[in-house]
Scaffold this active site. Sequence first.
Site, PDB file in Angstrom:
ATOM      1  N   TRP A  61       0.952  -1.333   0.090  1.00 19.79           N
ATOM      2  CA  TRP A  61      -0.171   0.032  -0.097  1.00 19.79           C
ATOM      3  C   TRP A  61       0.720   1.196  -0.113  1.00 19.79           C
ATOM      4  CZ3 TRP A  61      -0.247   4.137   3.182  1.00 19.79           C
ATOM      5  CH2 TRP A  61      -1.272   5.019   3.217  1.00 19.79           C
ATOM      6  N   HIS A  62       1.940   1.237   0.709  1.00 22.39           N
ATOM      7  CA  HIS A  62       2.833   2.370   0.884  1.00 22.39           C
ATOM      8  C   HIS A  62       3.625   2.607  -0.663  1.00 22.39           C
ATOM      9  CE1 HIS A  62       2.172   1.916   5.102  1.00 22.39           C
ATOM     10  NE2 HIS A  62       2.708   3.240   5.233  1.00 22.39           N
ATOM     11  N   GLY A  63       3.704   1.780  -1.507  1.00 22.27           N
ATOM     12  CA  GLY A  63       4.337   2.139  -2.560  1.00 22.27           C
ATOM     13  C   GLY A  63       4.694   0.759  -3.463  1.00 22.27           C
TER      14      GLY A  63
END
Length: 523
Positions: A378-380
């Site tokens: 989700w963060h990248g």
Amino acid sequence: MTFTSWQYALFLPLVVLLYWPLPRLGRMALLLVASYFFYGMWDLRFLALLMASTGIDFFCARSLVGMREGRGKILFTTLAPLLWLGGCAFFGKEYVSISPASLMVAAAYPVLFVPIHEWLWTRDEAARRRGFLWLSILTNLAVLGFFKYFGFFADSLVALLGAAGMDPGWTLPHIILPVAISFYTFQSVAYAVDVYQGKVQPAPDLLTFSAYLAFFPQLVAGPIERPAIFMPQFTKAAVWEWEHLHAGLRLLLVGAFKKIFVADNCALVANYVFNPGATPNAPWALLGIVAFAFQIYGDFSGYTDLARGSARLLGIHLSMNFRFPYLATGPSDFWQRWHITLSSWFRDYVYIPLGGNRAGLARTIINLWITMLLAGLWHGASWTFVLWGAYHAAMQTAYRVVPFLGRLEKSTSGPRHVLAVALMFTLTLFGWAIFRAQTMGQLGVWLHALTIWTPGEDWTKPALWLLLHIVPLILLQLATLKPRDEAELGRLPWIARGAVFFLLFVAFVSSVASEQEFIYFQF
């Protein structure tokens, strides 16, 4: 426009002054216009995505509870993204470029959604409800997946084929990641699921839901609010209290201090160490990761305080997102203190539906790994973020299967508690190295630097620089530790509070670092 820009310093007071004299629906209209203006300052084109998500989730949620909207209203709402992009192409062609593909996708939206909506209403109630739930969830996740992960998986496939000696010769499109898409997508998914489960009633009208989903203080980087708590604040008009002004200004001041004085100045050292061409030695590598730890904390917790302060001036309460995370005694404790609204989202909508800890240790660990890998991704869209998620999953596993670590995390006082905090902070720093590295190669450079203890570039001045900008934050946290709110100073005498506020103001206005973009804007 960012929270720390001069434009926002004019924008926010204007919205607040116009907001309070209006009735509820007038406030919703003002918030919608202000939020779309705020978001459009980044890229006008991506307002079409926000409009599309708004329409889908509004009509799906209404259908989940048996409220059927007219075809004309649905058609007009689903045409809004196409009309917006068409207007941008005609009137704003000097500022934005609208591709034919974007117009085609926007035109396909009403063509596909209206018939699906009508067909689902021909199904029995159980099938209809499941259908609208999955229509909302899958549509939101598909948009997020395309814009955020298409390039990552396509590039990974090309690299894999290349390693196997095959050259596919593909020309991959360059896809721009829309600001805020990860945050409002998760909020939309939570809304659909909670309406389906009966935890919240759908918004009473399209205007209210549009303002709710696009609410500018928390649109770009959260907090990710829960509908059952957040929605009632839009359906019922807030009453003016002087505490709104006091609390809002206090949060804005603390947030500006964290962002400008702490994060942006720590970024000078972190960016130097993690520069792609840097070859640091061990002292510099350690300084760089400590600097990044306080940069990302000051940056994101500062953003949250600025968002909470902005919302509070409008009589709306946003959730706390941070609670002294570097005092955590273990990984589970850390995720109850860091980015609280995201970790609770993954707990409630991924970990618990997978089974949580209800089916034994082995299944619990599998569920943890799935959840943390998804949280990392989700963060990248990068393998370093996947590795970061795996690292936190490994920590969660270790603290569950090693009795000593489990007991250590549960300690509440004494030397064992100090050891638990020190160990978790050290482990967190190593995780931040994985998070900060842009590539696996850069992570390898940082790890190699830890083995180089030969004399090199003097590191005493940057160490003093970090102390100058970290110690005031620690002192502030000591003053707010007892209330458990990082911006609450109510237990201090009014003279002491005034002195603290004055020093915070002096600190951020005298900061010499140039403004850095909020880190979580990229997610």
